[in-house]
Write an enzyme that holds these catalytic residues in place. Structure first.
Site, PDB file in Angstrom:
ATOM      1  N   ASP A  24       0.780  -1.250   0.000  1.00 57.37           N
ATOM      2  CA  ASP A  24       0.000   0.000   0.000  1.00 57.37           C
ATOM      3  C   ASP A  24       0.813   1.303   0.000  1.00 57.37           C
ATOM      4  O   ASP A  24       1.816   1.398   0.708  1.00 57.37           O
ATOM      5  CB  ASP A  24      -0.856   0.090   1.273  1.00 57.37           C
ATOM      6  CG  ASP A  24      -1.619  -1.166   1.612  1.00 57.37           C
ATOM      7  OD1 ASP A  24      -1.571  -2.117   0.835  1.00 57.37           O
ATOM      8  OD2 ASP A  24      -2.261  -1.179   2.678  1.00 57.37           O
ATOM      9  N   GLU A 206     -10.390  -2.417   4.533  1.00 49.83           N
ATOM     10  CA  GLU A 206      -9.051  -1.891   4.788  1.00 49.83           C
ATOM     11  C   GLU A 206      -8.926  -0.490   4.192  1.00 49.83           C
ATOM     12  O   GLU A 206      -9.686  -0.104   3.304  1.00 49.83           O
ATOM     13  CB  GLU A 206      -7.988  -2.809   4.142  1.00 49.83           C
ATOM     14  CG  GLU A 206      -8.045  -4.250   4.636  1.00 49.83           C
ATOM     15  CD  GLU A 206      -6.963  -5.165   4.064  1.00 49.83           C
ATOM     16  OE1 GLU A 206      -6.362  -5.902   4.850  1.00 49.83           O
ATOM     17  OE2 GLU A 206      -6.719  -5.145   2.845  1.00 49.83           O
TER      18      GLU A 206
END
Ligand code: FRU
Length: 493
Positions: A24, A206
């Site tokens: 990420d 998430e």
């Protein structure tokens, strides 16, 4: 990018870590002329492991300078995803009026707690920098948000809420998000939960983000929310909500719709930059260009994964309601080093674009326009291909009214089952003219169709780079309105 070397498939202009594993994007903040990009990073291996925050900066969102790792795991845990803000009024007291701090909040993931099957092994910690993000000091009283007993409790995202004069924190908790606020980034009060009745619940939630945007002269709030698994084309993907936020509680205007920022399989965990000046006014986004279904198996070795290009988000009114559009940032035009006008033509079978445009590069940009066939139902679009007969098709199916990407013959595809599958996205636009804006790199294509109202991102791994492109139509002749083609090169810093 050489063939069959450790560097094969390295993108020419997409952000990649210098080496080893990346997932990420984290902590993106604009400060003192620099766009910061941190990222989930494991410096000791090309697969996921104990997470650090890698770091890079850019002045133009196109060329990135790699910096040393910003945050290392410590006795509390690994450093999972999070965000950062410029605390310009020094509400945290970490800096001074003259030198306000950058403050990052991240998830501490405690592996021992996880092994012991405790339910509170994810907590939120903060760190600050007084030297433009070059070095970071962790707060002495971490964690600042304790875990109420939820197995998945992570990915904090921060913003300043002017009307309530508070920092607001949104984080993911199972398949819900939770909101908190604080006057100083240290003491946090729980506000509300969102998600029980809304959105897709096929996986864990998430990397949330929450921000205001204008549409129809009105302010709306957009929530981004990544989900794994449960994406529209399998694996991980990012959904969004459009609604209102009153400083405490978020409500969606479309309780029955599941909306996706990018229908392709390879745009995950994307969030937006903090502190972009109001004079700029853009909401800038970047995502991780991979998918948890196969990220650890993709056939690269020196490093793994790239980010998408930076994108500008906006809200648009459509017949179905207010929707999020994404467009590549304008700064990417700096990559153009050759530009070619494509003439309008009636296409039968195939029209070679690389020849027409003199392209010989695996990094290309296309802006194309087509008349929507009225009477016919034949698929059409763009083929990227090499001399080995490998190809990717980015196309449109008029009958199903959907865009698609076919990477089934794109070269290396069998490293993980499920990499090859049908990738489709509904067309939202209604007009009789279709437009495709394509960003092609060594190992990826990003389609911004119909002014960014349908977006698809897909990675691929051909045995030789795709340096050819052609229009195709499966059966019927096609009216191509012409367009532009560009070869792209990375400019030195
Ligand atoms: C999303 C994610 C986050 C987590 C991070 C760990 O891809 O699973 O929820 O913080 O990756 O690397």
């Amino acid at each position: 990018s050489g063939q069959d070397t450790l560097e094969q498939h390295r993108p020419l202009y997409h952000f990649t870590p210098p080496e080893q594993w990346m997932n990420d994007p984290n902590g993106m903040v604009f400060y003192d002329g620099e766009y910061h990009l941190f990222y989930q990073h494991y410096p000791d291996s090309n697969v996921w492991g104990p997470m650090h925050w890698g770091h890079a900066v850019s002045r133009n969102l196109v060329t990135w300078e790699h910096l040393p790792i910003a945050l290392y795991p410590d006795s509390i845990g690994m450093i999972f995803s999070g965000s950062s803000v410029a605390d310009v009024d020094n509400t945290s007291g970490f800096g001074s009026a003259d030198n306000p701090p950058l403050v990052a909040m991240f998830t501490y993931h405690n592996a021992e707690g996880e092994r012991a099957r405790r339910n509170d092994y994810q907590t939120q910690g903060i760190a600050y920098s007084l030297d433009k993000g070059r070095t970071w000091e962790k707060y002495a009283n971490n964690p600042v948000v304790n875990n109420p007993g939820l197995r998945d409790f992570r990915d904090p995202n921060l913003f300043w809420h002017e009307p309530t004069q508070r920092w607001v924190l949104i984080l993911a908790a199972g398949d819900r998000v939770r909101l908190y606020n604080s006057p100083d980034l240290k003491a946090w009060t729980f506000l509300s939960e969102f998600g029980e009745k809304n959105g897709d619940h096929g996986g864990v939630w998430e990397c949330p983000d929450l921000f205001p945007m204008m549409v129809n002269g009105q302010q709306k709030w957009v929530m981004l929310l990544s989900i794994n698994p449960g994406g529209p084309n399998g694996g991980s993907a990012t959904q969004y909500f459009v609604g209102n936020f009153d400083g405490k509680k978020f409500t969606t205007d479309y309780p029955n719709d599941t909306l996706w920022i990018d229908y392709g399989p390879d745009d995950y965990a994307g969030v937006t930059w903090s502190n972009v000046p109001e004079s700029d006014g853009r909401r800038l986004f970047i995502g991780w260009m991979s998918n948890w279904d196969y990220a650890k198996e993709v056939p690269t070795y020196a490093w793994r994964s790239a980010m998408t290009v930076a994108r500008t988000l906006s809200l648009v009114q459509t017949d179905a309601g207010v929707r999020l559009a994404s467009r590549p940032v304008q700064e990417l035009e700096q990559l153009r080093n050759g530009s070619y006008t494509l003439s309008a033509a009636t296409v039968r079978d195939s029209l070679d674009l690389s020849h027409q445009a003199n392209l010989q590069s695996p990094a290309m940009e296309f802006k194309l326009s087509f008349d929507l066939p009225k009477t016919t139902a034949s698929d059409f679009g763009v083929r990227l291909f090499n001399d080995l007969g490998e190809e990717v098709r980015i196309g449109y199916e008029p009958q199903a009214k959907q865009w698609y990407i076919d990477r089934s013959r794109s070269g290396k595809t069998d490293f993980k089952e499920g990499f090859v599958r049908r990738i489709t996205a509904p067309r939202l636009a209604e007009s009789d003219t279709l437009t495709m804006h394509l960003y092609v790199d060594v190992a990826s294509v990003e389609l911004f169709a119909d002014d960014g109202t349908t977006v698809m991102t897909s990675i691929f791994f051909p045995n030789e780079d795709f340096t050819h492109a052609a229009l195709f139509t499966e059966r019927d002749s096609l009216h191509f309105n012409g367009g532009e083609a560009f070869s792209l090169t990375q400019k030195p810093l």
